[in-house]
Every structure is written in structure tokens, then in C-alpha cells.
Design an enzyme around this catalytic site. Structure first.
Site, short mmCIF file in Angstrom:
data_model
loop_
_atom_site.label_atom_id
_atom_site.label_comp_id
_atom_site.label_asym_id
_atom_site.label_seq_id
_atom_site.Cartn_x
_atom_site.Cartn_y
_atom_site.Cartn_z
CG PHE A 1 59.94 49.12 -6.57
CD1 PHE A 1 61.09 48.67 -5.96
CD2 PHE A 1 59.68 50.49 -6.57
CE1 PHE A 1 61.97 49.54 -5.33
CE2 PHE A 1 60.55 51.37 -5.94
CZ PHE A 1 61.70 50.89 -5.33
NE ARG B 1 70.84 50.18 -12.95
CZ ARG B 1 70.72 50.84 -11.81
NH1 ARG B 1 70.56 52.15 -11.82
NH2 ARG B 1 70.75 50.20 -10.67
CG ASN C 1 68.11 47.86 -12.63
OD1 ASN C 1 68.48 46.85 -12.06
ND2 ASN C 1 67.84 48.99 -11.98
CG HIS D 1 72.57 47.73 -6.05
ND1 HIS D 1 71.70 48.78 -5.78
CD2 HIS D 1 73.44 47.68 -5.01
CE1 HIS D 1 72.04 49.30 -4.60
NE2 HIS D 1 73.08 48.65 -4.12
P1 CMP Z 1 68.86 49.03 -7.52
O1 CMP Z 1 69.99 49.93 -7.85
O2 CMP Z 1 69.16 47.58 -7.32
O3 CMP Z 1 68.14 49.60 -6.21
C1 CMP Z 1 66.79 49.36 -5.92
C2 CMP Z 1 66.08 48.68 -7.03
O4 CMP Z 1 64.69 48.76 -7.01
C3 CMP Z 1 66.45 49.34 -8.34
O5 CMP Z 1 67.79 49.10 -8.67
C4 CMP Z 1 65.44 48.73 -9.26
O6 CMP Z 1 65.81 47.47 -9.76
C5 CMP Z 1 64.26 48.60 -8.35
N1 CMP Z 1 63.28 49.64 -8.69
C6 CMP Z 1 63.37 50.96 -8.39
N2 CMP Z 1 62.28 51.60 -8.90
C7 CMP Z 1 61.52 50.66 -9.49
C8 CMP Z 1 60.29 50.68 -10.18
N3 CMP Z 1 59.61 51.82 -10.35
N4 CMP Z 1 59.79 49.52 -10.67
C9 CMP Z 1 60.45 48.36 -10.48
N5 CMP Z 1 61.65 48.27 -9.83
C10 CMP Z 1 62.16 49.41 -9.35
#
Ligand code: CMP
Length: 153
Positions: A57, A102, A112, A115
């Protein structure tokens, strides 16, 4: 008092969810230690999310994170890192518990809403990407109408 780092992602910022999200943070007892809006460059996004390099991703995440302005902040509270992760909820909003940021404001795993740092070490590193030491401050007993001077060391 522990510090952590959080950011409000492009879609949530664009849809004016900053106020409701900050309200949830404040209601849960977090104080804002520093805050500003920022539009990430590709290089900055790669620095921020370097630990995810190589994951399926990763490139889509970068594309999304540079698509519009975000809000970055330092939040303070006892057990700030763990408590914010709990309040933010599962990465996938569909799996997140009721009442979490979220669940309330996320669309999918990428979009989402927010972070939040996963450890005190990463909180320090992520804060340092956006805030100089002098942009962060320790709460020091604000009393309106009476001046409290910062103690200089
Ligand atoms: P965040 O807390 O910003 O840290 C890493 C980010 O990667 C996470 O939130 C998600 O937005 C993204 N992410 C993690 N896993 C996935 C996934 N399976 N598909 C798409 N985005 C992902």
C-alpha cells in the site's frame, strides 16, 4: 506528562472534520502542545512513512498523503501514546471500535482520517519532522489575567 504526535489526513481536513476530531482529542483529556496545517511534499511523505517502504500500500499511501493539506500536532497527556492509539482505533475503520476516531470519521484503511504515533520514539521522530523545539511548549499553569513567565534554564 507524555507527548505524542498526530495528524489529520487530507480528506478529513478537506471535509472540515478537523474541529470534530480536535474536540474528541480534547474531550479525552489531550492538550495541544503544538499545531499547524501543512502540505506534504513527496520527499516529506517518504520521510514520514519510511517504515512502510516496500509494503503493497506504500505508493498509494504516499499519493494520498500529498493530495492536499493536513493538520499536524503534538498532543500531551499522561500515557499519551497508548491512549491516543486507543482513541484513534483500528487502521481499518470497519474493524475499529464504536466511538473511535476512525470508526466515526474514516472511510477505509488509506483514508482513515488520522495518524497517531505507535511509540514514544516514533512520536519524537515524527514531531521533529514538523516542529522545531521552540514551537513546542510544556503547559505551565495558565491563569488568565495573571502572567506566568516561562522558567528559563
Ligand atoms: P497510519 O496510521 O497513517 O500509518 C500507516 C498508514 O498506512 C495507515 O495509517 C494506513 O492509512 C495505511 N495502511 C496500512 N495498511 C493498509 C492497507 N492494508 N491498505 C491501505 N492502506 C494501509
Amino acid at each position: 506528562m507524555e507527548q505524542t504526535f498526530a495528524l489529520i489526513k487530507p480528506r478529513a481536513f478537506h471535509e472540515n472534520l478537523t474541529g470534530p476530531i480536535l474536540n474528541l482529542f480534547n474531550t479525552a483529556g489531550f492538550k495541544i502542545g503544538a499545531i499547524k496545517s501543512w502540505w506534504l511534499s513527496d520527499r516529506e511523505a517518504r520521510q514520514l512513512y519510511g517504515i512502510h517502504q516496500g509494503k503493497p500500500f506504500y505508493e498509494d499511501l504516499l499519493t494520498y498523503m500529498i493530495s492536499g493539506p493536513i493538520v499536524v500536532m503534538v498532543l500531551e497527556k499522561d500515557h499519551a501514546v497508548a491512549d491516543l492509539r486507543k482513541l484513534v482505533g483500528n487502521t481499518d475503520p470497519q474493524k475499529a471500535e464504536a466511538g473511535t476516531v476512525r470508526k466515526l470519521f474514516g472511510l477505509n484503511a488509506r483514508q482513515n482520517a488520522v495518524h497517531a504515533s505507535d511509540s514514544p520514539e516514533n512520536a519524537e521522530k515524527e514531531s521533529a519532522l514538523f516542529f522545531a523545539q521552540m514551537e513546542k511548549y510544556e503547559p505551565r499553569g495558565i491563569s488568565f489575567g495573571k502572567v506566568h513567565r516561562k522558567e528559563e534554564s
